[in-house]
Design an enzyme around this catalytic site. Structure first.
Site, PDB file in Angstrom:
ATOM      1  CB  ALA A 103       6.979   1.650  -6.631  1.00  0.00           C
ATOM      2  CB  ALA A 104       2.590   4.702  -5.169  1.00  0.00           C
ATOM      3  CB  SER A 141       3.628   5.078 -14.333  1.00  0.00           C
ATOM      4  OG  SER A 141       4.431   6.006 -13.694  1.00  0.00           O
ATOM      5  CG  ASP A 170      11.340   6.415   5.675  1.00  0.00           C
ATOM      6  OD1 ASP A 170      12.117   6.405   4.726  1.00  0.00           O
ATOM      7  OD2 ASP A 170      10.986   7.246   6.609  1.00  0.00           O
ATOM      8  CB  CYS A 217       8.257  15.719 -12.291  1.00  0.00           C
ATOM      9  SG  CYS A 217       7.418  15.528 -10.909  1.00  0.00           S
TER      10      CYS A 217
END
Length: 315
Positions: free
Chosen positions: A118-119, A122, A168, A239
């Protein structure tokens, strides 16, 4: 702007990709991303926030593929992230393609949702917004340092339905099987779709990096799949432009979880390209052609790969 340095392994990859235009890819590295953001309807109605921005001299355009997403045409300051609306949590500065995975996930109020990696937050803030703060969002990350900005961003956004965990990501598939209605698996990757943010990704890239990370990516996707309820939805996203981190990972999931189904996802207003079915002598599952894929020069933005997967109902 001068041409950024590229590693030999990256140049070799670009020349091996049958649908890649090497010159356009390199040119895209020298162009800044468009300034885009989401408005925070958890705090105020969308039209109120847009009106507030207009009063401060902003001019914006709606993004057709992202609910609450906008592009900055003109801003009160050069850096929108240093403005009062951002500091107040009325808007969240986020790349245009970065909004796509959560739109594919389409979380609903009242559900149990897991953001596996999640970090800095956004996509977690985007999930909480679409859930309208109703239900439970577990925002997880494996890094204690990255947890800090994640918590800060969730607090600034006003995400009240969120539990932050430091695990993890492979924990959830083992210890919380068939728990979540929807799981976002936005994995660490070689970042070759966002080189305009950091040229080091292009300069330092090696094929060994992909070989190492694709094993982790697959294990995280398998964990996300196993943590989902029967009939649940999983989004796998990167990405990067590398087939071994994209098409190969989804193919391996389909091979190892025979009840998995890839759903077609075509966001409005974006140019997409057909994922590869074969590369370097490897054949990928034809189902991968239903995934969303774009290179950085396709939409003058980031390069992204997004797979929307439905878990089988079981027997």
């Amino acid at each position: 702007m001068s041409r950024p340095p590229l590693s030999e392994d990256l140049l070799r990859l670009l020349r091996e990709l049958p649908d890649m235009d090497e010159e356009l890819y390199i040119e895209s590295m020298t162009r800044p991303l468009p300034e885009t953001f989401r408005v925070n309807t958890l705090k105020l109605p969308e039209e109120t926030i847009i009106g507030f921005l207009a009063e401060r001299g902003w001019e914006v355009e709606k993004l057709p593929w992202a609910r609450h997403g906008y592009r900055v045409v003109r801003c009160e300051r050069e850096d929108p992230g240093a403005t009062l609306p951002h500091l107040l949590g009325l808007i969240y500065i986020q790349g245009p393609m970065s909004m796509v995975p959560v739109e594919a996930l389409d979380p609903r109020p009242g559900e149990k949702v897991l953001d596996l990696c999640a970090a800095p937050g956004s996509k977690s803030t985007q999930i909480a917004q679409l859930m309208e703060n109703i239900g439970v969002l577990v925002a997880n990350d494996a890094s204690s340092e990255r947890i800090k900005p994640l918590i800060s961003n969730l607090q600034r956004w006003g995400a009240m339905n969120c539990v932050v965990t430091l695990k993890d990501g492979r924990y959830f598939g083992k210890r919380m099987r068939e728990t979540f209605d929807r799981v976002l698996c936005d994995v660490p990757c070689s970042s070759l779709g966002i080189v305009m943010k950091d040229w080091a990704a292009a300069r330092d890239y090696s094929s060994g990096m992909t070989e190492r990370v694709r094993a982790l990516q697959l294990s995280l996707l398998l964990s996300a799949y196993d943590a989902s309820v029967p009939g649940g939805r999983i989004v796998y996203s990167t990405c990067t432009i590398h087939p071994l981190e994209n098409e190969w990972v989804v193919t391996e999931l389909l091979r190892r979880r025979d009840d998995a189904m890839v759903l077609r996802f075509e966001p409005e207003g974006l140019r997409t390209r057909r994922p590869l079915e074969e590369w370097r002598g490897m054949r990928f599952d034809p189902e991968v052609t239903k995934c969303f894929k774009c290179y950085p020069y396709d939409n003058a933005a980031e390069g992204f790969f997004v797979a929307l997967i439905r878990k089988g109902e079981g027997r």
